[in-house]
Structures are given as structure tokens and as C-alpha cells.
Design a protein around this motif. Structure first.
Motif, mmCIF file in Angstrom:
data_model
loop_
_atom_site.group_PDB
_atom_site.id
_atom_site.type_symbol
_atom_site.label_atom_id
_atom_site.label_comp_id
_atom_site.label_asym_id
_atom_site.label_seq_id
_atom_site.Cartn_x
_atom_site.Cartn_y
_atom_site.Cartn_z
ATOM 1 N N MET A 86 6.817 3.997 13.834
ATOM 2 C CA MET A 86 7.119 5.013 12.843
ATOM 3 C C MET A 86 8.525 4.851 12.274
ATOM 4 S SD MET A 86 6.819 9.110 13.306
ATOM 5 C CE MET A 86 5.388 9.193 14.372
ATOM 6 N N PHE A 121 -1.638 10.356 7.518
ATOM 7 C CA PHE A 121 -2.327 9.104 7.212
ATOM 8 C C PHE A 121 -3.692 9.095 7.885
ATOM 9 C CE2 PHE A 121 2.211 8.329 7.734
ATOM 10 C CZ PHE A 121 2.544 7.838 6.482
ATOM 11 N N GLU A 149 3.473 -0.977 10.079
ATOM 12 C CA GLU A 149 2.313 -1.649 10.662
ATOM 13 C C GLU A 149 2.568 -3.127 10.447
ATOM 14 O OE1 GLU A 149 -1.430 -0.314 9.092
ATOM 15 O OE2 GLU A 149 -2.486 -2.065 9.841
ATOM 16 N N TYR A 197 -9.745 9.429 12.387
ATOM 17 C CA TYR A 197 -8.493 9.722 13.093
ATOM 18 C C TYR A 197 -7.391 9.968 12.069
ATOM 19 C CZ TYR A 197 -9.945 8.182 17.796
ATOM 20 O OH TYR A 197 -10.534 8.061 19.022
ATOM 21 N N LYS A 198 -6.592 11.001 12.280
ATOM 22 C CA LYS A 198 -5.487 11.304 11.377
ATOM 23 C C LYS A 198 -4.173 11.226 12.140
ATOM 24 C CE LYS A 198 -8.633 14.149 8.705
ATOM 25 N NZ LYS A 198 -9.105 15.490 8.324
ATOM 26 N N VAL A 199 -3.180 10.628 11.514
ATOM 27 C CA VAL A 199 -1.889 10.411 12.161
ATOM 28 C C VAL A 199 -0.816 11.085 11.330
ATOM 29 C CG1 VAL A 199 -0.419 8.649 13.197
ATOM 30 C CG2 VAL A 199 -2.761 8.087 12.606
ATOM 31 N N LYS A 200 0.186 11.632 12.007
ATOM 32 C CA LYS A 200 1.290 12.271 11.291
ATOM 33 C C LYS A 200 2.586 11.512 11.483
ATOM 34 C CE LYS A 200 0.291 17.154 10.936
ATOM 35 N NZ LYS A 200 0.425 18.427 11.634
ATOM 36 N N ASP A 201 3.347 11.529 10.418
ATOM 37 C CA ASP A 201 4.691 10.997 10.378
ATOM 38 C C ASP A 201 5.680 12.022 10.938
ATOM 39 O OD1 ASP A 201 6.277 9.009 9.620
ATOM 40 O OD2 ASP A 201 5.702 9.044 7.503
ATOM 41 N N LYS A 202 6.937 11.597 11.124
ATOM 42 C CA LYS A 202 7.962 12.571 11.518
ATOM 43 C C LYS A 202 8.126 13.648 10.451
ATOM 44 C CE LYS A 202 10.475 9.381 14.346
ATOM 45 N NZ LYS A 202 11.474 8.314 14.304
ATOM 46 N N LYS A 223 1.581 9.096 17.452
ATOM 47 C CA LYS A 223 0.673 9.753 18.398
ATOM 48 C C LYS A 223 -0.555 10.263 17.649
ATOM 49 C CE LYS A 223 4.651 10.864 21.226
ATOM 50 N NZ LYS A 223 5.630 11.873 21.673
ATOM 51 N N LEU A 252 0.844 -1.196 0.000
ATOM 52 C CA LEU A 252 0.000 0.000 0.000
ATOM 53 C C LEU A 252 0.877 1.243 0.000
ATOM 54 C CD1 LEU A 252 -2.766 1.371 0.210
ATOM 55 C CD2 LEU A 252 -2.647 1.056 2.684
ATOM 56 N N MET A 253 1.919 1.213 0.848
ATOM 57 C CA MET A 253 2.948 2.260 0.844
ATOM 58 C C MET A 253 4.151 1.691 1.586
ATOM 59 S SD MET A 253 1.081 4.880 3.524
ATOM 60 C CE MET A 253 0.212 4.243 4.948
ATOM 61 N N LEU A 310 -3.160 1.857 8.662
ATOM 62 C CA LEU A 310 -2.502 3.093 8.219
ATOM 63 C C LEU A 310 -2.764 3.263 6.735
ATOM 64 C CD1 LEU A 310 1.057 3.079 9.876
ATOM 65 C CD2 LEU A 310 -0.849 4.613 10.408
ATOM 66 N N GLN A 311 -3.410 4.355 6.364
ATOM 67 C CA GLN A 311 -3.863 4.515 4.986
ATOM 68 C C GLN A 311 -3.443 5.874 4.436
ATOM 69 O OE1 GLN A 311 -8.075 3.727 5.092
ATOM 70 N NE2 GLN A 311 -7.798 1.683 5.985
ATOM 71 N N PRO A 312 -3.006 5.900 3.175
ATOM 72 C CA PRO A 312 -2.495 7.153 2.606
ATOM 73 C C PRO A 312 -3.585 8.222 2.498
ATOM 74 C CG PRO A 312 -2.004 5.261 1.175
ATOM 75 C CD PRO A 312 -2.943 4.781 2.224
ATOM 76 N N LEU A 334 -6.397 6.641 9.879
ATOM 77 C CA LEU A 334 -6.442 5.400 10.648
ATOM 78 C C LEU A 334 -7.793 4.769 10.289
ATOM 79 C CD1 LEU A 334 -4.428 4.255 12.593
ATOM 80 C CD2 LEU A 334 -5.543 5.467 14.443
#
Lengths: 413, 413
Positions: free
Chosen positions: A140, B103, A153, B93-98, A94, A35-36, B74-76, B105
């Protein structure tokens, strides 16, 4: 299952963005889809392998008294602040609520199971116990690579054991060692897998990893020539002789870490004050161990160990199906065999597609089911089926009869 | 399993922060633990129920040609932007990378399965197909309530079907309806569960829900007195007569939505241009259906329907164990029976604890395993075991023999 019904297909060419053999083969053969980076869908064939692996692990965990449960991924920030890992853990995802309340997305579950245990453990008589789960973890990883070996994941079996004292932990830890070897044995990679000393953490100086030797490995291990214990490169400078047999003769190998076991001591029980009174009425903080296996990683490792230039070669224990029937324009006869074998409880993939013999042979070799049964005009003239062993290429001919075929398969076990 | 080994315990009092009967009982009996609002751990007893439910659903989905897979949480963001739901979906829900990449949820998986299908569907000959998964979903419910009925994180079976045209979707949709009733039948709640017209969305005017009548329900439904079709309160103002039989006589009930099925049309296939050429060479955008069941919600619903003032009363099909042996100071004899029944493939929980008879009876009634076997001094004098039916309270006495007990259990089925 009939292959014409399978919604996935094999792909002739390796995906361009995958350099690892495991991902290339698993994607080409229709076991996984990317998916990525670091995030894969398990397609029907791949999920079947994962379920086989899951069941092997479940049986071995149950055999050493593990109790299965299922903990959440959404975890309260407070729990992570308590152990100091909210800030210390670099790869923690988070998540925020609408009200800006924050949660961790579970990369591991000490922060959940310790307060859970505290609700039920009232006395030293409630000890020891061990609990485990199969659960999707989130980490991450900035540079997810190595195909399904290192994901953002990933499906993991994580167990946690709880003890009154270190002796009791040591006792369970040895049982876990055996259970882990049983798992790798049943998954077909015991001969390549080494118990490995690695860096430990706070409590014990060293932890143990299970490392499977393969050129695709990201780790370097040093294997003792005398007793086969291994030492991870990261601690080799400080460990010059084998801790098991004092041997000094090591060979270097690349390896994949397929599991790890840790003595945690009171690292996580202390912050939550998980304690009981012992027989003398003295307060004791519980001593813990934790034990992990990544299921996708194990599948990827098996793919790295068992493949050739034509494709995957699954060990029977984790193969998506036991038998692959290839019908070369003989669907009436092949379907009869398919129904008979299914009726006898054999898991069969049946290639009933309108496709050339060459295509069917190539796909069967790519998918890697251990036993191929070829139903062709030529074989039917002799009232025979050709049985081909995917691994050895060995061919034999047996009477066109489900009973005869099963007899032949059992003889080869 | 021996109850003395189970790390969870029953609790005498209902948790103060739970008002729903399902959560109160499931927590008191040791099936679930609340981590925070809308987020629960499934404890060993609860996970056993969930696995039973999962297997029932899996068998029924396989029976209508479903192929199981497992998609990521985890979805793009790109995929969600494409369907417009990145901004439109309130509880995402939205998640952030470094690197500040975002992404979603996964609260549902249309955004993942449609581009996945696009990789494999090349021709109308590849249609129809249906795929499903069991997967943890995430939804940012601000006021999670009703115990495990409405969670922020919850286990769901979601299926998606893909068709060349509406007629083919209609055909599969009817099969799904039957499969769903089979599932609710096997889970023991068919008599209380009504196919219900509800608001539809973009494609079809109405969707179908499966609503289980119980006083704990959050929804209001109107059940046709003639044909038992129901109508959700939300669309009742526009639907005055029964769409099935034109009846006008309805009774109002509170109900829990245990499943829903939707005709999606091209709502998600169009944005990803998921299309094929039909037999005439004309380009057709695929027509889709989707079909959901929340497993935790189904477990909670069964708990709402089947309980009394002493505790849970599991239908056999989803009970954590088939038999509960209670030893009243007769552990040698009880253990013999336990081993014999286990040897015959019966799932047994064996209460071998040092506890009073009263405590054992109360816990057994709270946990709700359908059949209790009481091994006591009094019964052993007659060389008998007392069999008590948790639901009816009916007692019978049979010879102290695993074979006799199994015979008795089978007769009552």
C-alpha cells in the motif's frame, strides 16, 4: 509477429501524469498501460520483456539449487500476528471475508514459507534448501511514483533459504551474490550495478542491495573509488571507510535498487518454531536468508539505462523480439524474409502496416528492438537488405537471404 | 532433479480436512499444500504440471491469434460501478486504501480490458483481436470445497475477443471451440470432456461449458447418446431434445466444468462506450466474447481422471517429469544414466535417497511419473534397466544405455 495484428499502438506524446522516463517510454512504445497510480497492465510487448527477465532469473536461481514454487496472495491473519507484522507493517493490504475474517494480501512470503517448511523439514539432513517464486506482490504505497519502479502491485522474484547454522547461510549468501550479478550481467546492466551496503534489520547489521546508477534513481549511493563497493546514503554517516578495502574515496551517484539480499537469522523461523535436532541431538532454530528482485523494476531500470531521445534500446537478452523487419511497400518480399527467419527460430516483429516510411522508422526506434531490417525498393534492386543497429545506428547491407542475415547477426554478437 | 534435494516429501496419510480425491492425492504426493480453505500453495512438482498446462494453453491461444498480456489484480472501484458489478457480484473481494479509497480484487477482467481496448481501437480496421492472460483470480467462495477445483484464489487463463459484429464473433467463437478441444486433447482428457450447453446470461440464450465426466464432478450433465453434445442440468428442463442433432436419448453423468466460453455481446463494451465507425461511417458498439480455463481446476480434473489406489498417473504431456529413475542401492550407475538422459533433454526425477526399495516404489507410484526406470543389482548383472509403465504396470527390460531407453520410450508413444 505481424505488427498490423498487434492490438496496441505507439503513442506520439508522453502521458501527462507520468514524469519518469521509464513510464513515459514504456507507455508510449506500447509496453505498459497505467491503470492507476502504481498499478500497470503489461501489454504484449512488455510481457515479452518480462518473460525474458523471468527466464534469466529462473536459470540463475536453479543454478544455485533454488526450487520454484507458487504461494498464495491471500494469507491468514494468524500467520501475520505470529510475526508481529499484522500491526507493524504499514503498507499491508488487508481484506475481509463475508464472515469478517481478515486476510493479508501478500507483500512478501516469510509468513507462508516458514510454516510450509516446518511441514517438510524433520531433520538436519533436510538442510539446506532454497525455494523461490515469481509472484505478484501488493504494497500500500501511498505515493506510488517513478513509473513502474515503485508499484502497489508488482511482479517479484522472492527466494528464501533455510540453514542449520550461520556458516551455512553465509556460504549460500555468497552464492546468491554471484547469481545476482549474473542476472544483472545478462540483463545488460552489470556495469552500472553496485553491491551496496544498506541498513540491515534485526539480525545482521547490514543487508546488501544491488543499486543501478542512473539519474532516475530514488536512492543516493556512495561508490568506493578503489573497489566499487557502494554504501547507501542511509548508513553512510556510520560507515566512513569502505568495509571491503578500507578506501576513503567515494563518489556520489543516484541509483535504483534492483535487488536486495538479507540475512534474516531466526527472525521468522523462531515465531513458528521452525527447528531441527542437529547431529548432537541439540535443538536448533533454522537460520534463514531472503533474496528479492522486482521484475517490473528491473525492466524499468533497463529502460532508464538504455534509451535515447528516439526511444528504447533493449539489450538483446531482454528485447521483446530479436529483429524488427520494416517493409517499405515491399510486403511480398518482407513476408518471405519474415517466414524464413521465423522458420530458423528467430523472434521477429514484422512491420507490415500501411504506414509511411517515416512512421515506421520512428516507431521502430521508439520500440527499440536491437536489430532493424529494412526491406525497400532501393535495397531490393541490389537484392539486399539494410541492417540497422538500433543502439549504434550503424548500417550495413547484406544479401537478401535469411542465412546471410543470421550470419551477420551472429558475427556482431 | 535429484529427489534427495526436493524439499517436499510424500505423506503416507491423506489430510483429514480434504474429502476430494484430487486434493488428497496432490497433497500426499507433494504437489500442493493447503494454506486455508480454497487457498493452496503449488509446490515444485505441482508447479511443473501447471507450467506444462500453461504452455499447452498458450500455444493453442497463440494459434488462434491471441495476444498475451498481464492485467492487474487491484482494480479501480469506478470501473466496477460502471458495469454494475461492484454491487451485483456477490463474491467480489474489496480492498481499502489508507485513504479509504476502495478497489476490487480481480475475479475476472472485463472491467479492465474494455477500457484498455478503448485506448487502442480507433477504427473497424483494428478489429477483430483477442487478448489473454494467465492470472491469479480472487473469488470470495464461502464454502470452498472440492480441493483445488474451486478456490478463493486460483490461476486462470482468461481471453477476451473484440468484434465489429456478431458474425465475426461467431466465427472466432468456433475457432475458440476447436482450440479448447485441442487443449483438453493435449491434457489427456478429451475422451471424457463434453461441449455442454449451459445458462447464458444477457446476450446469448446459452453459453458453452466444457465438462469432464468423473464421479468427483460437482455438476450434473446429460450427454446426447447420438452426437455427444451435453446439456447442463440447470437448463435441461427447458431443453428436451439435443440442440445439435435433435436426439432424445441422454445419459446422466457427474462432471467437472473445466472451461467455459461466452458470447458477451455488448454487455461490457456498452457501459464503456467501446465503439468504432464501420465502413459506412455508422457507429458500432463492439461485440465481445470471453473464454476461461482454470489451470488448477484442470490439474485437479486430470488427477481425478487419472489415478488408481496407489496414486497419480500423469499423462505424458502434463507430467512433472517424463522419467523417474529409482536407484536400488546403485547410485553410481543410476547417476550416470540420470546425467545421460538429462544431457539428451529428457526431464528426469532421480530417486537417489537412502530409502528402502518398497518406499521408493510406493512414492514413485504415488507421484505418478509415466515411466519408471529401475536400476538394481539384479538388473545391472544383466547390464539392463527395467522400464515400468506407471499406467499399465507393463514391465520391459532394455540395455543399460540412454540411447536404448529413449528408443524404447519413443516406440511406445
Amino acid at each position: 509477429m505481424k505488427q498490423s495484428q498487434l492490438f496496441t499502438k505507439t503513442q506520439r506524446n508522453a502521458p501527462k501524469d507520468e514524469s519518469s522516463v521509464n513510464a513515459q517510454l514504456l507507455i508510449r512504445a506500447g509496453f505498459a498501460d497505467k491503470l492507476m497510480a502504481g498499478v500497470y497492465t503489461l501489454l504484449p510487448l512488455g510481457l515479452r520483456v518480462m518473460k525474458k527477465i523471468e527466464n534469466i532469473i529462473r536459470e540463475e536461481m536453479n543454478a544455485i539449487g533454488g526450487q520454484e514454487l507458487f504461494m498464495p496472495s491471500l494469507q491468514p491473519k494468524e500467520n501475520w500476528l505470529k510475526t508481529g507484522r499484522w500491526d507493524a507493517m504499514d503498507d499491508l493490504y488487508k481484506v475481509k471475508d463475508k464472515s469478517d475474517r481478515e486476510f493479508a494480501l501478500g507483500p512478501t512470503h516469510e509468513e507462508i514459507i516458514v510454516p510450509l517448511a516446518k511441514k517438510f523439514v524433520n531433520s538436519y539432513k533436510d538442510l539446506p534448501f532454497a525455494a523461490y517464486q515469481f509472484q505478484n506482490k501488493f504494497r500500500m504505497e501511498l505515493r506510488a511514483k517513478s513509473g513502474i519502479l515503485r508499484g502497489r502491485e508488482f511482479m517479484m522474484k522472492d527466494s528464501y533459504s533455510f540453514h542449520l547454522n550461520e556458516e551455512d547461510l553465509d556460504n549460500y549468501y555468497e552464492k546468491a551474490k554471484t547469481a545476482y550479478f549474473n542476472i544483472f550481467d545478462r540483463a545488460g546492466i552489470k556495469d552500472q550495478t553496485y553491491l551496496t551496503f544498506a541498513s540491515g534489520g534485526t539480525f545482521s547489521k547490514y543487508s546488501h542491495e544491488y543499486q543501478t546508477a542512473t539519474p532516475a534513481g530514488e536512492d543516493i549511493i556512495y561508490i568506493c573509488g578503489k573497489c566499487s563497493l557502494a554504501i547507501n546514503k542511509e548508513i553512510k554517516p556510520e560507515v566512513e571507510t569502505c568495509p571491503e578495502c578500507q578506501g576513503k574515496d567515494f563518489r556520489e551517484e543516484k541509483a535504483i535498487e534492483v535487488g536486495n539480499i538479507f540475512k534474516l537469522g531466526t527472525k521468522y523461523s523462531a515465531p513458528f518454531d521452525l527447528s531441527v535436532k542437529d547431529e548432537k541431538g541439540e535443538k536448533k532454530t533454522l537460520v534463514m536468508g531472503c533474496y528479492g528482485i522486482g521484475l517490473g523494476r528491473l525492466m524499468g531500470t533497463v529502460a532508464e539505462v538504455y534509451h535515447d531521445n528516439r526511444g528504447l534500446i533493449w539489450p538483446e537478452s531482454v528485447a521483446p523480439f530479436a529483429v524488427h523487419i520494416l517493409s517499405l511497400n515491399k510486403n511480398a518480399e518482407a513476408e518471405k524474409l519474415y517466414n524464413e527467419l521465423m522458420g530458423k527460430g528467430i523472434e521477429v516483429l514484422y512491420d507490415d502496416r500501411e504506414a509511411s516510411a517515416g512512421e515506421k522508422f520512428a516507431d521502430a526506434d521508439l520500440i527499440g528492438i536491437p536489430c532493424q531490417l529494412i526491406v525497400s525498393d532501393k535495397n531490393m534492386k541490389e537484392n539486399e537488405v539494410e541492417i540497422k543497429n538500433r543502439k549504434t545506428g550503424e548500417k550495413s547491407f547484406v544479401k537478401f537471404s535469411a542465412a546471410e542475415i543470421i550470419k551477420n547477426l551472429n558475427e556482431k554478437k
